[in-house]
Design an enzyme around this catalytic site. Structure first.
Site, PDB file in Angstrom:
ATOM      1  N   ASN A 186     124.744 -26.403  55.281  1.00 52.27           N
ATOM      2  CA  ASN A 186     124.630 -27.814  54.887  1.00 52.27           C
ATOM      3  C   ASN A 186     124.120 -28.642  56.055  1.00 52.27           C
ATOM      4  OD1 ASN A 186     127.237 -27.200  55.922  1.00 52.27           O
ATOM      5  ND2 ASN A 186     128.135 -29.011  55.007  1.00 52.27           N
ATOM      6  N   GLU A 236     123.939 -24.222  49.738  1.00 55.34           N
ATOM      7  CA  GLU A 236     123.403 -23.402  48.644  1.00 55.34           C
ATOM      8  C   GLU A 236     121.941 -23.761  48.361  1.00 55.34           C
ATOM      9  OE1 GLU A 236     126.232 -25.099  48.746  1.00 55.34           O
ATOM     10  OE2 GLU A 236     127.718 -24.348  47.336  1.00 55.34           O
TER      11      GLU A 236
HETATM   12  N1  THU Z   1     128.729 -28.996  50.612  1.00 56.90           N
HETATM   13  C1  THU Z   1     127.989 -27.855  50.531  1.00 56.90           C
HETATM   14  O1  THU Z   1     127.221 -27.531  51.452  1.00 56.90           O
HETATM   15  N2  THU Z   1     128.101 -27.099  49.412  1.00 56.90           N
HETATM   16  C2  THU Z   1     128.910 -27.394  48.343  1.00 56.90           C
HETATM   17  O2  THU Z   1     128.852 -26.739  47.317  1.00 56.90           O
HETATM   18  C3  THU Z   1     129.870 -28.500  48.466  1.00 56.90           C
HETATM   19  C4  THU Z   1     129.622 -29.453  49.580  1.00 56.90           C
HETATM   20  C5  THU Z   1     128.622 -29.822  51.819  1.00 56.90           C
HETATM   21  C6  THU Z   1     128.002 -31.179  51.623  1.00 56.90           C
HETATM   22  C7  THU Z   1     128.584 -31.946  52.782  1.00 56.90           C
HETATM   23  O3  THU Z   1     127.797 -31.711  53.942  1.00 56.90           O
HETATM   24  C8  THU Z   1     129.949 -31.316  53.017  1.00 56.90           C
HETATM   25  O4  THU Z   1     129.904 -30.047  52.344  1.00 56.90           O
HETATM   26  C9  THU Z   1     131.106 -32.121  52.467  1.00 56.90           C
HETATM   27  O5  THU Z   1     130.915 -32.468  51.150  1.00 56.90           O
END
Ligand code: THU
Length: 134
Positions: free
Chosen positions: A45, A58
């Site tokens: 992320n 993802e």
């Molecule tokens: N996040 C993801 O990378 N994948 C998910 O399926 C849920 C949330 C990230 C987005 C943000 O950077 C952090 O997790 C908190 O929401």
């Protein structure tokens, strides 16, 4: 195809998590997708000071694969440091439904919990390419 090499895929997701750019949430997520020919694309992320510009791990992994024409995705692994395994957000479910509808999805955490699922289980009755047909 034989059973996907989950161990290698999960290791790639773990390593991708180390590269999460999460100065705001401090919630690092790692992902990796595996294509039919055995290629792995990692994702983490990546947040932004303009918060909504953040992209989930993802989608980074899926878009990286598609960006080089690797569309035959057989598995997706997602790792978080949470008490229970974390489940993809709604936006990511929609994108998985579009780009990796046949993938085995492995959700796991750093404490050894693991769940194998599919987008059909995560997004029942989802809107997808089939609905656009008249
Ligand atoms: N996040 C993801 O990378 N994948 C998910 O399926 C849920 C949330 C990230 C987005 C943000 O950077 C952090 O997790 C908190 O929401």
């Amino acid at each position: 195809m034989a059973q996907p090499d989950y161990a290698t895929l999960m290791d790639a997701a773990l390593r991708a998590r180390d590269h999460a750019y999460v100065p705001y949430s401090r919630f690092a997520v790692g992902a990796a997708v595996l294509t039919a020919n055995g290629t792995i694309f990692p994702g983490s992320n990546i947040e932004n000071a303009a918060y909504p510009m953040t992209i989930c791990a993802e989608r980074v992994a899926l878009f990286s694969a598609y960006a080089v024409g690797a569309a035959d995705i057989v598995a997706l692994a997602v790792v978080t440091d949470t008490a229970e395994v974390a489940s993809p957000c709604g936006a990511c479910r929609q994108v998985i439904n579009e780009l990796a509808p046949n993938a085995q999805i492995v959700l796991f955490n750093l404490r050894g919990a693991q769940q194998l699922t599919t987008i059909q289980a995560l997004l029942p009755h989802g809107f997808g390419p089939a609905q656009l047909k008249e």
